[in-house]
Motif scaffolding. Structure first.
Motif, mmCIF file in Angstrom:
data_model
loop_
_atom_site.group_PDB
_atom_site.id
_atom_site.type_symbol
_atom_site.label_atom_id
_atom_site.label_comp_id
_atom_site.label_asym_id
_atom_site.label_seq_id
_atom_site.Cartn_x
_atom_site.Cartn_y
_atom_site.Cartn_z
ATOM 1 N N VAL A 37 62.788 19.472 67.185
ATOM 2 C CA VAL A 37 61.424 19.626 67.697
ATOM 3 C C VAL A 37 61.338 19.150 69.145
ATOM 4 C CG1 VAL A 37 59.105 18.671 67.475
ATOM 5 C CG2 VAL A 37 60.264 19.585 65.471
ATOM 6 N N LYS A 38 62.004 18.003 69.427
ATOM 7 C CA LYS A 38 61.975 17.450 70.785
ATOM 8 C C LYS A 38 62.545 18.472 71.785
ATOM 9 C CE LYS A 38 64.671 14.098 72.289
ATOM 10 N NZ LYS A 38 65.615 13.224 71.673
ATOM 11 N N HIS A 39 63.718 19.038 71.408
ATOM 12 C CA HIS A 39 64.352 20.027 72.292
ATOM 13 C C HIS A 39 63.478 21.272 72.452
ATOM 14 C CE1 HIS A 39 68.091 17.762 72.034
ATOM 15 N NE2 HIS A 39 68.568 18.546 72.985
ATOM 16 N N LEU A 40 63.035 21.789 71.329
ATOM 17 C CA LEU A 40 62.256 23.036 71.381
ATOM 18 C C LEU A 40 60.986 22.852 72.197
ATOM 19 C CD1 LEU A 40 62.724 24.316 67.710
ATOM 20 C CD2 LEU A 40 63.573 25.428 69.775
ATOM 21 N N HIS A 41 60.376 21.662 72.041
ATOM 22 C CA HIS A 41 59.134 21.423 72.770
ATOM 23 C C HIS A 41 59.386 21.348 74.273
ATOM 24 C CE1 HIS A 41 55.653 19.035 74.314
ATOM 25 N NE2 HIS A 41 55.053 20.025 73.681
ATOM 26 N N SER A 42 60.450 20.612 74.659
ATOM 27 C CA SER A 42 60.687 20.461 76.111
ATOM 28 C C SER A 42 61.075 21.812 76.725
ATOM 29 C CB SER A 42 61.750 19.388 76.390
ATOM 30 O OG SER A 42 62.987 19.834 75.901
ATOM 31 N N THR A 77 60.931 26.826 57.528
ATOM 32 C CA THR A 77 61.889 26.149 56.632
ATOM 33 C C THR A 77 61.426 24.738 56.294
ATOM 34 O OG1 THR A 77 63.696 27.455 57.545
ATOM 35 C CG2 THR A 77 64.315 25.447 56.386
ATOM 36 N N ALA A 78 60.858 24.021 57.293
ATOM 37 C CA ALA A 78 60.487 22.609 57.085
ATOM 38 C C ALA A 78 59.229 22.450 56.227
ATOM 39 C CB ALA A 78 60.287 21.936 58.426
ATOM 40 N N GLU A 79 58.374 23.475 56.204
ATOM 41 C CA GLU A 79 57.119 23.447 55.436
ATOM 42 C C GLU A 79 56.301 22.192 55.764
ATOM 43 O OE1 GLU A 79 58.988 24.119 51.611
ATOM 44 O OE2 GLU A 79 58.143 26.142 51.532
ATOM 45 N N GLU A 80 55.893 21.425 54.716
ATOM 46 C CA GLU A 80 54.944 20.325 54.973
ATOM 47 C C GLU A 80 55.539 19.230 55.870
ATOM 48 O OE1 GLU A 80 57.541 18.703 51.971
ATOM 49 O OE2 GLU A 80 56.659 20.678 52.198
ATOM 50 N N LYS A 81 56.869 19.190 55.986
ATOM 51 C CA LYS A 81 57.499 18.179 56.857
ATOM 52 C C LYS A 81 57.210 18.459 58.342
ATOM 53 C CE LYS A 81 59.918 15.913 53.671
ATOM 54 N NZ LYS A 81 59.232 14.830 53.025
ATOM 55 N N PHE A 82 56.648 19.616 58.623
ATOM 56 C CA PHE A 82 56.335 19.976 60.012
ATOM 57 C C PHE A 82 54.979 19.400 60.452
ATOM 58 C CE2 PHE A 82 55.460 22.819 63.639
ATOM 59 C CZ PHE A 82 56.703 22.805 64.263
ATOM 60 N N VAL A 83 54.209 18.889 59.492
ATOM 61 C CA VAL A 83 52.849 18.392 59.801
ATOM 62 C C VAL A 83 52.824 17.430 60.994
ATOM 63 C CG1 VAL A 83 50.897 17.034 58.909
ATOM 64 C CG2 VAL A 83 51.915 18.832 57.505
ATOM 65 N N PRO A 84 53.739 16.423 61.077
ATOM 66 C CA PRO A 84 53.655 15.471 62.204
ATOM 67 C C PRO A 84 53.817 16.124 63.576
ATOM 68 C CG PRO A 84 55.212 14.701 60.526
ATOM 69 C CD PRO A 84 54.820 16.077 60.137
ATOM 70 N N TYR A 85 54.424 17.304 63.641
ATOM 71 C CA TYR A 85 54.693 17.933 64.938
ATOM 72 C C TYR A 85 53.654 19.007 65.283
ATOM 73 C CZ TYR A 85 59.066 15.925 63.320
ATOM 74 O OH TYR A 85 59.999 15.083 62.797
ATOM 75 N N TYR A 86 52.740 19.223 64.363
ATOM 76 C CA TYR A 86 51.771 20.309 64.512
ATOM 77 C C TYR A 86 51.005 20.210 65.833
ATOM 78 C CZ TYR A 86 47.578 23.089 63.455
ATOM 79 O OH TYR A 86 46.551 23.999 63.496
ATOM 80 N N ASP A 87 50.477 19.002 66.115
ATOM 81 C CA ASP A 87 49.614 18.842 67.302
ATOM 82 C C ASP A 87 50.388 18.957 68.614
ATOM 83 O OD1 ASP A 87 47.330 18.439 65.739
ATOM 84 O OD2 ASP A 87 47.931 16.371 65.358
ATOM 85 N N LEU A 88 51.702 18.794 68.521
ATOM 86 C CA LEU A 88 52.552 18.922 69.705
ATOM 87 C C LEU A 88 52.589 20.373 70.189
ATOM 88 C CD1 LEU A 88 54.494 17.036 71.294
ATOM 89 C CD2 LEU A 88 56.315 17.751 69.736
ATOM 90 N N PHE A 89 52.601 21.311 69.233
ATOM 91 C CA PHE A 89 52.821 22.721 69.592
ATOM 92 C C PHE A 89 51.550 23.566 69.662
ATOM 93 C CE2 PHE A 89 56.992 21.522 67.914
ATOM 94 C CZ PHE A 89 57.813 22.043 68.903
ATOM 95 N N MET A 90 50.587 23.283 68.778
ATOM 96 C CA MET A 90 49.481 24.218 68.608
ATOM 97 C C MET A 90 48.694 24.479 69.899
ATOM 98 S SD MET A 90 48.452 26.418 66.486
ATOM 99 C CE MET A 90 49.233 26.074 64.940
ATOM 100 N N PRO A 91 48.369 23.442 70.710
ATOM 101 C CA PRO A 91 47.595 23.730 71.937
ATOM 102 C C PRO A 91 48.319 24.722 72.856
ATOM 103 C CG PRO A 91 47.601 21.374 71.476
ATOM 104 C CD PRO A 91 48.568 21.989 70.514
ATOM 105 N N SER A 92 49.633 24.528 73.057
ATOM 106 C CA SER A 92 50.378 25.437 73.951
ATOM 107 C C SER A 92 50.425 26.848 73.378
ATOM 108 C CB SER A 92 51.814 24.946 74.144
ATOM 109 O OG SER A 92 51.818 23.625 74.598
#
Length: 825
Positions: free
Chosen positions: A208-213, A244-259
């Protein structure tokens, strides 16, 4: 030496001739090529690929031929080569990849290396070319890694997850090379799509860190320079990871959704349509992964963005890539929002129906016309002989297929909320069931599968309008379904149509088929069963043939599996007819009787006997006691097959003996007595609880319970009950678990002395049975049986001492399970 060079020179000429536009020259070259021995072929092809001074077309052709050789004839050629030759081929390939300067040629050689690596990984995932894989990872030939991730999933992911993820992320950081970054992101998509969730989770933070940056960087690049290639791939990588990650993706949701929302809002130029479409897909996949609760904060914003795109939909060109992404995104939104999605249907359905109704352009052309058109985009041709061809413009057919699948999704999710649209959808879907001469290109497979799947779902939706509307709709589809069962040649589509037809009969019930329907259906099912036997005979003949080998056996096994699958659907249809019509249908069934009897003959393969028994199980269950007139055909085999070697056959036989006790009339009594020791023998055998045997064993336990409950005077209940209790609970076969728990409740509620034991001493054991059943989710909480079990527990709760004693003998997990049952039932 000179001879070898001359031979190689000859081979270059041959490669040139293989590319010749002259049919005669080309055909002659093909024959010559076929006759070259395998080892020589590989040597010549490798030399041609390595020779950078040779003509480019000849090198490309050599690369294509070598890959084809490794994919289609690997087992015949490669293992016969001496080991030093095998080693030379491997190192030669790796050397060429490193030396090659021309990118499309290097990609072709990577494909060859990937093909060889693919063939050198055995069925257990063991890699016989470690240095090849190491090289691919070190140089991260992303195409090859991506291809292998797809071809060998999930074994490849399980073995190489650490190396692959690290290598791909590192390559995605290569800011100097956009194309390599995009390839790495594409390979990551392939890798994560088929990666087991448990393997991916430990890397999630890092991924997630890599994909986001990278996303943030690429967004800036898009704004400054207009470059979008990597961003398109990265957005899809994010979607794939979330999926693939399903509910485990919840913590990263706010990182991506605005962009992501920002991209959809602002990427409105024509050249950004694909990026926008992929971003819409990504948002909807993330929403589906994290679930309604988390996604609701953005749901209405996202819906507004989609609606805005939708209103511009009419201005979109037919080939706009956003269309198919939009259509799929709507369906995911429907899954997330459930019934709340109904309000958006008026906006969504217009464009969806328009896309689902696309009709392909077709033309009958002579050869000259066809050659003039062949460069034209999106036409496919089928040669009809006599210099004529049938041409079909396939543009839009994939979108049509997606749209039909989405309609199925709406019908399934919204049920009666979709009723307004059932009439127009059924009018669209029914004609798609018809078989056309060139169906494979006239209608993609998925379109027909969607049409078949939609039928029972549309009936479910239409139910709310009352019986008259429902019957009209059924009449509209019934003939077409029966005809399609008789004519559809593709076994995947055929099995879906048969399954759907069976489901429709279950929805419509008694009286839904008239005499003509029955007559036509009887003829078709008879033909299917006769064909089943004939195909088996033909396969036996092929096994005696001199060309018979492992590969032939493999394709015969595939044919066999297909045939058995169709047989299961014949059984489905008969099941739905028996459960709707009961004994009234027996005179019609008699035309099929000899064929079903043939299925359960001792010499037939186990799937035949399994499904033959299942059909007779339905006859007993739904037509009793009238079924006894056919007992001479099935009773002896059924008793005999309870102890069969095949667990599937044992299960079908045991189920039959259970329903015989439950529904069979008095004529079946002596056979219940005879069945008991046979059932007990299976239950008490040493391996009765292994994974492959447990379902058959649980059906035997259930059958013993049914004999005691429904035919108690045929057996010594007092003697059998303690054994039966010791075999409980059942937790694999949920339907039989409910039957046994209901009988247990009957016994407890009637204060049966053997079950409760002297002074209720058996109660702790009963509590542990109930707790185990709850832990294995053997009974759904909404099932009335769960309430009965909870009441048994509550009754004991009122007598303090007994309660304490029962609970004290349970493990902490069992105690928690009892509490869970009390809270929910």
């Amino acid at each position: 030496m000179a001879a070898a060079a001359a031979e190689q020179q000859q081979f270059y000429l041959l490669l040139g001739n293989l590319l010749s536009p002259d049919n005669v020259v080309r055909k002659q070259a093909e024959e010559t090529y076929e006759n070259i021995p395998g080892q020589s072929k590989i040597t010549f092809l490798l030399q041609a690929i390595r020779n950078t001074t040779a003509a480019e077309e000849a090198r490309q052709m050599a690369a294509v031929l070598l890959r084809r050789l490794l994919s289609s004839a690997f087992d015949e050629v490669y293992p016969t080569l001496p080991s030093d030759v095998q080693t030379a081929i491997k190192s030669e390939l790796l050397m060429i990849i490193q030396m090659e300067t021309q990118s499309s040629m290097r990609k072709k050689v990577c494909d060859i290396a990937a093909e060889l690596a693919r063939n050198l990984i055995d069925e257990d995932g063991n890699n016989q070319w470690p240095e090849g894989l190491k090289f691919l990872f070190d140089s991260v030939t992303c195409n090859a890694v991506g291809q292998m991730a797809t071809d060998f999933a999930p074994g490849f992911q399980k073995k190489f997850h650490e190396k692959v993820i690290a290598a791909l992320l590192q390559t995605m950081e290569d800011q100097g090379n956009q194309r390599v970054q995009a390839h790495a992101a594409a390979a990551l998509i392939n890798f994560t799509e088929d990666c087991p969730k448990s393997l991916l989770i430990p890397y999630l933070d890092n991924l997630v860190k890599h994909l986001h940056s990278i996303m943030v960087l690429k967004l800036q690049e898009l704004i400054q320079k207009g470059t979008k290639l990597v961003l398109e791939q990265v957005v899809t990588s994010i979607a794939s990871v979330a999926d693939t990650a399903e509910e485990k993706f919840v913590p990263y949701y706010d990182l991506f959704m605005p962009s992501l929302k920002h991209i959809v809002e602002n990427a409105v130029q024509k050249e950004l349509r694909l990026l926008r479409g992929k971003t819409i897909e990504c948002i909807s996949l993330i929403g589906l992964a994290v679930g309604k609760e988390k996604f609701m904060q953005d749901a209405s914003d996202v819906m507004q963005l989609l609606l805005k795109t939708q209103t511009d939909f009419n201005d979109m060109e037919d080939d706009d890539p956003q269309i198919s992404y939009m259509i799929s995104a709507w369906a995911r939104m429907c899954k997330i929002l459930g019934k709340e999605f109904q309000q958006y249907l008026p906006v969504v359905m217009g464009p969806l129906m328009k896309t689902a109704s696309i009709k392909p352009e077709v033309a009958l052309l002579d050869t000259q016309d066809m050659e003039n058109m062949s460069d034209d985009d999106g036409w496919e041709f089928v040669n009809l002989g006599d210099q004529q061809s049938f041409g079909i413009k396939t543009a839009g057919l994939e979108e049509k297929s997606t749209a039909c699948q989405m309609l199925v999704c709406y019908a399934k999710e919204l049920k009666e909320g979709f009723v307004e649209y059932t009439e127009q959808v059924v009018k669209l879907m029914v004609p798609l069931l018809k078989f056309y001469f060139h169906d494979d290109i006239l209608q993609p497979l998925n379109t027909k599968l969607a049409a078949a799947e939609s039928m029972p779902l549309l009936l479910e939706c239409a139910r709310v309008r009352g019986p008259e509307y429902l019957t009209q709709m059924w009449h509209f589809m019934c003939d077409a379904l029966i005809k399609a069962i008789g004519t559809e040649p593709d076994s995947d589509v055929l099995s879906e149509i048969m399954h759907s037809f069976a489901k429709c009969i279950e929805v419509m019930g008694d009286g839904c088929l008239n005499n003509e329907h029955f007559e036509e259906l009887g003829g078709i099912l008879k033909a299917k069963l006769e064909e089943h036997f004939k195909n088996q005979e033909l396969r036996q003949v092929k096994r005696q043939d001199e060309d018979y080998d492992e590969q032939v056996e493999e394709s015969l096994q595939d044919e066999d599996d297909n045939d058995v699958y169709i047989l299961t659907k014949v059984s489905d249809i008969l099941h739905s007819i028996f459960s709707s019509y009961k004994e009234k249908v027996l005179p019609w069934f008699e035309q099929l009787l000899p064929l079903i009897v043939n299925l359960i003959c001792p010499h037939r393969p186990w799937p035949d006997r399994q499904w033959g028994l299942c059909i007779f199980d339905d006859v007993i269950e739904h037509c009793s006691p009238a079924s006894f007139k056919y007992a001479e055909y099935f009773l002896r085999p059924m008793l005999q097959y309870v102890c069969d070697n095949s667990p599937e056959v044992r299960q079908a036989a045991a189920y039959g003996l259970g329903v015989m006790a439950q529904y069979g009339g008095d004529n079946y009594r002596p056979f219940c007595t005879e069945a008991l020791p046979l059932l007990v023998r299976v239950i008490q055998s040493a391996d009765s609880k292994t994974k492959e045997n447990v379902n058959a064993t649980e059906n035997c336990i259930s059958a013993v319970g049914k004999i005691m409950k429904f035919k108690p005077d045929c057996v010594n209940v007092e003697e059998v009950l303690p054994h039966w209790l010791s075999w409980l609970p059942l937790h694999e076969d949920k339907e039989e678990a409910v039957q046994t728990f209901n009988y247990l409740c009957d016994l407890i509620e009637s204060n049966h002395p053997i079950v409760l034991g002297p002074n209720n001493t058996n109660l702790p054991k009963i509590f542990s049975i109930i707790a185990e059943g709850e832990m294995h989710e053997a009974i759904k909480h909404e099932d009335p049986c769960a309430k009965r079990l909870a009441n048994v527990v509550r009754q004991v709760q009122t007598s303090g001492g007994l309660w304490t004693e029962c609970i004290a003998q349970l493990s902490p997990e069992q105690q928690a399970a009892i509490q869970e049952l009390l809270n929910s039932a």
